[in-house]
Write an enzyme that holds these catalytic residues in place. Structure first.
Site, short mmCIF file in Angstrom:
data_model
loop_
_atom_site.label_atom_id
_atom_site.label_comp_id
_atom_site.label_asym_id
_atom_site.label_seq_id
_atom_site.Cartn_x
_atom_site.Cartn_y
_atom_site.Cartn_z
N SER A 104 37.80 33.95 46.27
CA SER A 104 38.43 33.26 45.16
C SER A 104 39.42 32.20 45.64
CB SER A 104 39.10 34.28 44.24
OG SER A 104 39.57 33.68 43.06
N ASP A 241 39.34 27.06 40.81
CA ASP A 241 39.71 27.71 42.06
C ASP A 241 38.46 27.84 42.92
OD1 ASP A 241 38.54 29.59 40.39
OD2 ASP A 241 39.70 31.26 41.18
N ASP A 243 36.19 30.06 43.66
CA ASP A 243 34.92 30.59 43.14
C ASP A 243 34.68 30.19 41.70
OD1 ASP A 243 36.83 32.29 41.98
OD2 ASP A 243 35.51 34.04 42.10
N ASP A 245 36.02 30.87 38.80
CA ASP A 245 36.07 31.77 37.65
C ASP A 245 37.30 31.52 36.79
OD1 ASP A 245 38.02 32.84 39.31
OD2 ASP A 245 37.33 34.92 39.11
#
Length: 453
Positions: A104, A241, A243, A245
């Site tokens: 992440s 960010d 990843d 999400d």
């Protein structure tokens, strides 16, 4: 021994904690626990595997796919894609589970592995515990035609983009949007998505080299996005960010629009269109009090959960609600996704700007953020937060001083000897003063006792 799974899968230093050997064992155990139903019916389980562009993701993905295929699982390698894309594709393909390899917003040296169950759902603790327990057992060893096959999921990105475009309430034609992809998993599909939606797109942070993910860009470093939005004369900016999400935004003047403001805008819009289930938003206890005040005026109530998107998801499922999220920008649209989706959030936010014809700065005025001060008090006994009478008395006194104009929240860290003191008030000076006073009480009352030999 401590639990291997944390709040969002298994995460740590790549090739330190998170080795190829551990990745393979996790995959073999997941094959048994998550692929059991299809295997019991005599057919091979199917899994979707995706990753963010970290260099270490290459060897970790190879280890995961080797563990799965050697355990009799057919693998669909989706390559570099956002976490929410992996979750969507599990459901779209009717796969048995999915694996996302990402850390992440962490630095490039870290990495992580998280699993999605059938339907793209996050795993509950008991299923994660079952995977961890299975790691101590024998891995399945099919031979011949029974070993799993690995194939490239060639249309994975296209399927995801088409799905997101299908959620649009209004096209983005004529809208100028700057995207910051954090040199992460959204670098390919986010620019394509917004272009396909009709926006005039300018992109930064979309040149991943395996080592620059989150490095000075993305939702944790909004400076470059703010500058680019103002320089380009854009209507708004969207920051992902690593990843993708989550999503934060910037208005045309370069002002940050955080997750609370984004949720306020979207909740009001959904209510106006009759699509907000039971007129409820699910948010965590860390959301700004201004969000609750604004939504109350709009006829929307808030259901509060503990901090973490998994708890928001649980609260949404329990009540059947369709919108929830966090101040950090994890926003969940249950009608379209099973997890936080930064591309979906950014798309819906931009659509509201286009649909209303109003600047994002004006839309964000739906709520007034109360000054919020957060102090992390380190080196204290977090386990005694709820049992200290002196601390409880100090909190009551602070709450009495604030009345209805603010609030106090003391939250122990889940992993460190840290207690987080958060105070909101009508003005910055009051919030700072009360937070510092409570932090000192925490230091005094919860000091770690030194143990002598």
């Amino acid at each position: 021994m401590s639990r291997l799974f944390g709040t969002d899968g298994v995460r740590g230093l790549a090739n330190g904690l998170l080795t190829a050997e551990l990745a393979m064992k996790l995959a073999q155990a997941a094959a048994v626990v998550l692929g059991h139903d299809r295997a019991a019916n005599g057919s091979r389980p199917r899994a979707v595997v995706a990753r963010d562009p970290r260099a270490s993701g290459e060897f970790i993905a190879a280890a995961v796919e080797a563990g799965l295929s050697s355990s009799g699982v057919d693998v669909y390698d989706a390559g570099v894609l956002p976490t929410p894309a992996a979750a969507y594709l599990v459901a779209d393909l009717d796969a048995d589970f999915g694996v996302m390899i990402s850390a992440s917003h962490n630095p490039a040296a870290d990495n992580g592995i998280k699993f999605f169950a059938k339907g793209g759902q996050k795993l509950p603790d008991d299923v994660e515990d079952a995977i961890e327990a299975q790691m101590a057992g024998e891995a399945p060893r099919p031979v011949g035609a029974d070993v799993g096959r690995i194939q490239r999921f060639s249309d994975a990105e296209d399927r995801y983009i088409v799905h997101l475009l299908g959620t649009l309430p209004h096209r983005l034609d004529g809208l100028k949007v700057v995207l910051d992809c954090a040199h992460g998993a959204a670098s390919g599909c986010s620019p394509q998505l917004f272009k396909d939606a009709g926006a005039d797109v300018f992109v930064i942070g979309a040149e991943p080299d395996g080592l620059n993910i989150n490095d000075g860009v993305g939702s944790t470093h909004l400076g470059p996005l703010k500058a680019a939005v103002v320089e380009r004369g854009a209507d708004l900016g969207i920051a992902h960010d690593g990843d993708a999400d989550r999503c934060l935004a910037v208005d045309h003047e370069g002002n940050e629009v955080d997750g609370d403001q984004i949720m306020a805008i979207l909740a009001v819009a959904l209510k106006a269109s009759g699509k907000l289930k039971d007129d409820v938003l699910v948010a965590t206890v860390m959301s700004n009090l201004g969000l609750k005040i604004a939504l109350k005026e709009a006829g929307i109530s808030i259901r509060e959960t503990a901090v973490g998107d998994r708890y928001v998801l649980e609260g949404m499922r329990e009540g059947g609600f369709n919108l929830g999220g966090e101040q950090s920008g994890h926003v969940i649209f249950a009608d379209h996704a099973t997890t936080g989706d930064g591309l979906l959030t950014g798309l819906q936010l931009a659509a509201q700007v286009a649909l209303s014809g109003r600047p994002l700065k004006e839309l964000a005025r739906v709520m007034t953020k109360l000054p919020q001060v957060l102090i992390n008090v380190k080196g204290v006994d977090r386990s005694r937060v709820g049992s200290s009478d002196s601390l409880a008395a100090a909190v009551r006194a602070a709450e009495a001083q604030l009345g209805d104009t603010g609030r106090v929240l003391l939250r122990p860290s889940g992993t460190e000897p840290v207690v987080r003191v958060m105070v909101e008030a009508g003005d910055e000076a009051t919030a700072q003063s009360i937070a510092e006073s409570l932090a000192q009480v925490v230091r005094t009352e919860l000091a770690l006792e030194l143990v002598s030999d």
